[in-house]
Design a protein around this motif. Structure first.
Motif, PDB file in Angstrom:
ATOM      1  N   THR A 314       7.008  -0.712  -3.532  1.00 44.94           N
ATOM      2  CA  THR A 314       6.493  -0.012  -4.717  1.00 44.94           C
ATOM      3  C   THR A 314       5.072  -0.445  -5.074  1.00 44.94           C
ATOM      4  OG1 THR A 314       7.466  -1.681  -6.182  1.00 44.94           O
ATOM      5  CG2 THR A 314       8.814   0.241  -5.645  1.00 44.94           C
ATOM      6  N   GLU A 325       6.330   9.086  -5.182  1.00 40.91           N
ATOM      7  CA  GLU A 325       6.572   7.661  -5.380  1.00 40.91           C
ATOM      8  C   GLU A 325       7.051   7.028  -4.079  1.00 40.91           C
ATOM      9  OE1 GLU A 325       9.247   4.658  -8.188  1.00 40.91           O
ATOM     10  OE2 GLU A 325       9.276   6.833  -8.508  1.00 40.91           O
ATOM     11  N   ALA A 327       9.026   4.735  -1.619  1.00 38.77           N
ATOM     12  CA  ALA A 327      10.362   4.149  -1.634  1.00 38.77           C
ATOM     13  C   ALA A 327      10.791   3.900  -0.193  1.00 38.77           C
ATOM     14  CB  ALA A 327      11.356   5.068  -2.340  1.00 38.77           C
ATOM     15  N   SER A 329      14.466   2.659   2.297  1.00 40.34           N
ATOM     16  CA  SER A 329      15.898   2.381   2.362  1.00 40.34           C
ATOM     17  C   SER A 329      16.184   1.471   3.539  1.00 40.34           C
ATOM     18  CB  SER A 329      16.703   3.679   2.497  1.00 40.34           C
ATOM     19  OG  SER A 329      16.549   4.481   1.348  1.00 40.34           O
ATOM     20  N   HIS A 362      15.749   4.195  -1.867  1.00 41.14           N
ATOM     21  CA  HIS A 362      15.153   2.948  -2.346  1.00 41.14           C
ATOM     22  C   HIS A 362      16.228   1.920  -2.691  1.00 41.14           C
ATOM     23  CE1 HIS A 362      11.694   0.599  -3.167  1.00 41.14           C
ATOM     24  NE2 HIS A 362      12.084   0.292  -4.389  1.00 41.14           N
TER      25      HIS A 362
END
Length: 371
Positions: A314, A325, A327, A329, A362
């Motif tokens: 971030t 935005e 993000a 995983s 995220h």
């Protein structure tokens, strides 16, 4: 099977020769790997197939024409094997040669038989199965078949349709008698389209497997990780984990910031991956915006590493403000639940990562024995 005109075959032969030279010179020799080797062999096989058809048509040797046509039908399987090798999975490199040789023998042996159209349609359909599996492999990559993967994704998706259409014509002819032939012309056009789309998609992947960032070569990571896991299994060590980490919404990131901004984001992400995990962890590229990390640490330590990485994502910034935005995983598989086989660990980590994305992104997800 109606042979293509000589001019069409000559164009295909020139195209296949140029594609072979480009893949070998600009792909394999630039960055040798299992994937680039398989793709180089694929273009060589297609080149030999087209020159065989040219010679057969000039010398009126129908059996050679059948064998040459069958040889080229193995090309989708080579593409599929190379894509698997590119993402670090088991390549099954024998599939392409087996289909090419088997189809060549079958078509050559049946050329004077009444069953020749059915044999050709069946061999074409078999090759199209691997084209469909190629679409699946392209979809497994982080771009989901998008970006530079679009050409090969589209043409590989069309081949099964042509194959089913060809088989339908054969069945109709067997029932109602000869009908006006359209499928041979379509398959000739399909061969040209496949070559062009394969070069456009596979050559960049051969030169830069990670798509945007210089990272550990997939083959090197695979060999190193396989060796470590084998020694860990022999010693009974159960502290080993494999993580698949990747940026989310990569298509939106590309649209929002452009390729240059996206490249910088991925480069920063790569730095963060290496910074968050111990120095002795093995890091390998996993598509254009993802990485595989093999690490031997207690679960609590790995958990903290993943959380730190997600926090760092971030803070990534580029010169241009992005409307998307940032993000990421992560999927986490360990040897206790998924075993010591590298392919099994990668598959489990990928499934866990997809589960994390499906849950909103995220975040990280740990694989279980049934994930």
């Amino acid at each position: 099977m109606t042979p293509a005109p000589v001019d069409g075959l000559l164009m295909l032969a020139v195209l296949a020769t140029l594609a072979s030279m480009m893949m070998i010179g600009l792909g394999f020799l630039f960055r040798p790997s299992t994937a680039s080797l398989l793709w180089s062999i694929m273009f060589i096989v297609v080149m030999l197939s087209t020159f065989g058809l040219l010679i057969a048509q000039s010398t009126e040797m129908p059996r050679l024409a059948g064998m040459a046509a069958g040889l080229g039908l193995g090309s989708p399987a080579f593409a599929w094997s190379g894509l698997r090798a590119s993402r670090g999975a088991r390549a099954y490199a024998w599939v392409g040669p087996a289909i090419a040789v088997g189809s060549a023998i079958a078509l050559g042996a049946s050329v004077a038989s009444p069953a020749a159209p059915l044999v050709y349609a069946s061999a074409y359909l078999l090759g199209a199965v691997w084209a469909a599996l190629t679409v699946y492999e392209l979809w497994l990559r982080p771009e989901r078949g998008g970006g530079q993967l679009i050409p090969l994704t589209i043409v590989s998706g069309l081949l099964p349709i042509l194959a089913v259409a060809g088989m339908s014509v054969v069945i109709v002819e067997a029932t109602l008698g000869p009908v006006e032939h359209v499928i041979p012309d379509l398959t000739s056009i399909g061969a040209v389209a496949y070559l062009v789309c394969a070069v456009v998609t596979l050559l960049p992947l051969a030169r830069n497997p990670s798509g945007s960032v210089e990272a550990s070569d997939g083959d090197l990571f695979s060999r190193t990780a396989t060796d470590r896991l084998a020694r860990a299994a022999a010693a009974g060590e159960q502290s080993w984990s494999l993580l698949a980490v990747s940026l989310d919404d990569t298509d939106a990131l590309r649209v929002a910031g452009g390729e240059d901004a996206f490249r910088r984001v991925v480069e920063r992400f790569a730095d963060d991956v290496r910074a968050c995990f111990p120095a002795d962890a093995d890091v390998g590229a996993d598509g254009p915006s993802g990485f595989l990390v093999l690490v031997s640490r207690p679960g609590a330590t790995v958990r903290e590493c993943v959380r730190e990485l997600l926090d760092r994502v971030t803070t990534i910034s580029v010169e241009h403000a992005l409307s998307v935005e940032l993000a990421a995983s992560a999927g986490w598989a360990d040897v206790r639940s998924s075993g010591y086989d590298l392919d099994d660990l990668i598959d489990a980590a990928h499934r866990a990562m997809e589960a994390a994305r499906s849950a909103g992104g995220h975040r990280w997800q740990r694989a279980s024995a049934t994930t």
